[in-house]
Design an enzyme around this catalytic site. Structure first.
Site, mmCIF file in Angstrom:
data_model
loop_
_atom_site.group_PDB
_atom_site.id
_atom_site.type_symbol
_atom_site.label_atom_id
_atom_site.label_comp_id
_atom_site.label_asym_id
_atom_site.label_seq_id
_atom_site.Cartn_x
_atom_site.Cartn_y
_atom_site.Cartn_z
ATOM 1 N N ALA A 15 0.848 -1.205 0.000
ATOM 2 C CA ALA A 15 0.000 0.000 0.000
ATOM 3 C C ALA A 15 0.875 1.244 0.000
ATOM 4 C CB ALA A 15 -0.940 -0.020 1.203
ATOM 5 N N ARG A 94 22.119 -2.095 -6.923
ATOM 6 C CA ARG A 94 20.974 -2.788 -7.531
ATOM 7 C C ARG A 94 20.930 -4.237 -7.064
ATOM 8 N NH1 ARG A 94 18.255 -0.079 -11.583
ATOM 9 N NH2 ARG A 94 19.356 1.739 -12.303
ATOM 10 N N ASN A 126 10.284 -3.805 -8.605
ATOM 11 C CA ASN A 126 11.572 -3.794 -9.317
ATOM 12 C C ASN A 126 12.645 -4.580 -8.577
ATOM 13 O OD1 ASN A 126 11.461 -2.398 -11.770
ATOM 14 N ND2 ASN A 126 11.231 -0.447 -10.707
ATOM 15 N N HIS A 181 13.021 -3.746 -18.743
ATOM 16 C CA HIS A 181 12.665 -2.452 -18.162
ATOM 17 C C HIS A 181 13.959 -1.849 -17.621
ATOM 18 C CE1 HIS A 181 10.243 0.585 -16.265
ATOM 19 N NE2 HIS A 181 10.663 0.253 -15.055
HETATM 20 P P1 A3D Z 1 6.734 2.258 -1.700
HETATM 21 O O1 A3D Z 1 5.938 3.507 -1.671
HETATM 22 O O2 A3D Z 1 7.944 2.153 -0.857
HETATM 23 O O3 A3D Z 1 5.733 1.042 -1.354
HETATM 24 C C1 A3D Z 1 6.144 -0.283 -1.145
HETATM 25 C C2 A3D Z 1 5.223 -0.873 -0.085
HETATM 26 O O4 A3D Z 1 5.551 -2.253 0.051
HETATM 27 C C3 A3D Z 1 5.405 -0.234 1.304
HETATM 28 O O5 A3D Z 1 4.173 0.280 1.760
HETATM 29 C C4 A3D Z 1 5.906 -1.382 2.166
HETATM 30 O O6 A3D Z 1 5.411 -1.337 3.505
HETATM 31 C C5 A3D Z 1 5.331 -2.591 1.411
HETATM 32 N N1 A3D Z 1 5.997 -3.831 1.766
HETATM 33 C C6 A3D Z 1 7.328 -4.071 1.990
HETATM 34 N N2 A3D Z 1 7.511 -5.353 2.321
HETATM 35 C C7 A3D Z 1 6.300 -5.962 2.276
HETATM 36 C C8 A3D Z 1 5.846 -7.278 2.523
HETATM 37 N N3 A3D Z 1 6.698 -8.249 2.875
HETATM 38 N N4 A3D Z 1 4.536 -7.528 2.383
HETATM 39 C C9 A3D Z 1 3.656 -6.571 2.028
HETATM 40 N N5 A3D Z 1 4.032 -5.290 1.798
HETATM 41 C C10 A3D Z 1 5.326 -4.994 1.929
HETATM 42 O O7 A3D Z 1 7.205 1.944 -3.194
HETATM 43 P P2 A3D Z 1 6.391 2.277 -4.538
HETATM 44 O O8 A3D Z 1 4.954 1.991 -4.305
HETATM 45 O O9 A3D Z 1 6.831 3.581 -5.062
HETATM 46 O O10 A3D Z 1 7.021 1.166 -5.524
HETATM 47 C C11 A3D Z 1 6.733 -0.193 -5.318
HETATM 48 C C12 A3D Z 1 7.607 -1.059 -6.214
HETATM 49 O O11 A3D Z 1 7.230 -0.863 -7.567
HETATM 50 C C13 A3D Z 1 9.109 -0.718 -6.148
HETATM 51 O O12 A3D Z 1 9.862 -1.905 -6.231
HETATM 52 C C14 A3D Z 1 9.304 0.126 -7.389
HETATM 53 O O13 A3D Z 1 10.649 0.111 -7.833
HETATM 54 C C15 A3D Z 1 8.371 -0.585 -8.344
HETATM 55 N N6 A3D Z 1 7.982 0.178 -9.527
HETATM 56 C C16 A3D Z 1 8.069 -0.457 -10.729
HETATM 57 C C17 A3D Z 1 7.713 0.208 -11.882
HETATM 58 C C18 A3D Z 1 7.813 -0.482 -13.199
HETATM 59 O O14 A3D Z 1 7.565 0.116 -14.226
HETATM 60 C C19 A3D Z 1 8.226 -1.867 -13.272
HETATM 61 C C20 A3D Z 1 7.273 1.527 -11.825
HETATM 62 C C21 A3D Z 1 7.170 2.138 -10.583
HETATM 63 C C22 A3D Z 1 7.518 1.443 -9.422
#
Ligand code: A3D
Length: 314
Positions: A15, A94, A126, A181
């Site tokens: 979330a 990374r 990612n 990506h």
């Molecule tokens: P962020 O806002 O940090 O949210 C990640 C969430 O994951 C946090 O709320 C954490 O509490 C939760 N979390 C961590 N460990 C666990 C677990 N074991 N079980 C359940 N929840 C957990 O990050 P974000 O929302 O900005 O990004 C999320 C992911 O998406 C990251 O890895 C980014 O790099 C990736 N991402 C990928 C793209 C692509 O185009 C592929 C684009 C944007 C973000």
């Protein structure tokens, strides 16, 4: 074809910024009857889900929105979007990130498959090409049920920049980004068109090269502005676009990270390719002939993905 009237459940794991954006877009588009937002931090999804639920009378969403840290609430999901994980922090390589996120994704996958053995899994975390491979291996699901989000976002960026350069409606731009990506992604120039007209006849070589470069570094450009955190709005909608096509059996043709077994001459890895997304997940991969320079560029993507996959140890 018989219409599937069963109630639909979408779960979003994580979330954070992307997970919350995905939940919002899912509500706006009314793509599921129940939307479950789950995070390891218990209060976070509960607060966010409640806030979102209170938009229902204003927006007109008639479904249910649940915030939870209990995987039982995700049971019988049709689609699960996985955004859980860590973002790269200063000083973290990374490889460090990959190792930490493999651990998280492994744990998340084990829990979701227990409750939703038939779900389609849309992976966003990612490094995406390695994480989607991890989900595939750990879940033991058929390859059709596991798919990675990257190409929809990268192609949306590509289309935005083309539309901007030509001062035309972005929705009239058709363009495809294939491959990994990352820096070696492959925005296809030959096939990019606006209203059916190839962009190569409308933009100069330099203009196209700039657009391609900007697309390849689209994520980094946003991080540079934000300083802390990365893109979330477009990534959230890109994941929802994919989830919607599966939940509503739309058969959209979208660029997604799919498991390849010989298509485009590649086997044993997930790579961004055009796929048909429907009720059964990845229903078809649309293979076509690449020009020699495109095939060569795709090979660089494959090498980059293979390195990532090797680092997962799976
Ligand atoms: P962020 O806002 O940090 O949210 C990640 C969430 O994951 C946090 O709320 C954490 O509490 C939760 N979390 C961590 N460990 C666990 C677990 N074991 N079980 C359940 N929840 C957990 O990050 P974000 O929302 O900005 O990004 C999320 C992911 O998406 C990251 O890895 C980014 O790099 C990736 N991402 C990928 C793209 C692509 O185009 C592929 C684009 C944007 C973000």
């Amino acid at each position: 074809m018989k219409k599937d009237n069963r109630k639909k459940r979408l779960s979003i794991i994580g979330a954070g910024a992307v997970g919350t954006a995905a939940a919002q877009w899912a509500v706006c588009r009314s793509i599921a009857d129940t939307i479950v937002l789950l995070d390891v931090v218990a209060g976070l999804p509960r607060g966010k889900a409640l806030d979102l639920f209170q938009t229902s009378p204003l927006y007109g969403y008639a479904g249910n929105i649940v915030g939870t840290d209990d995987y039982a609430d995700t049971a019988q999901s049709d689609v699960i979007i996985i955004t859980a994980g860590l973002a790269r922090k200063p000083g973290m390589s990374r490889d460090d990130l990959l190792e930490k996120n493999v651990r998280i994704i492994r744990e998340v996958t084990e829990k979701i498959v227990k409750y939703s053995p038939d779900a389609c899994l849309v992976v966003v975390t990612n490094p995406i090409d390695a994480m989607v491979y991890t989900v595939f291996k750990v879940s033991g699901f058929p390859k059709q049920q596991v798919v990675g989000m990257a190409g929809v976002l990268d192609s949306a960026r590509y289309r935005t920049f083309i539309a901007q350069a030509l001062a035309v409606a972005p929705s009239d731009v058709t363009a495809l980004v294939m491959g990994v990506h990352g820096d070696h992604m492959l925005p296809l120039v030959r096939l990019a068109s606006v209203g059916g007209v190839p962009i190569e006849g409308l933009l100069s070589k330099d203009e196209i090269e700039n657009i391609v470069r900007r697309t390849q570094h689209g994520g980094a450009e946003i991080v540079q502005h934000l300083k802390t955190g990365s893109a979330f709005s477009a990534p959230g909608l890109a994941a929802v676009e994919m989830a919607q096509s599966i939940l509503k059996d739309e058969k959209r043709v979208l660029p997604c990270a799919a498991y390849l077994e010989g298509e485009f001459g590649v086997s044993g890895v997930f790579l961004g390719v055009p796929v048909v997304l429907g009720r059964n997940g990845v229903e078809r991969i649309l293979e076509f002939s690449l020009a020699p320079n495109e095939q060569e560029a795709l090979q660089k993507s494959v090498e980059a993905v293979k390195k990532q996959v090797a680092a997962t140890g799976l």
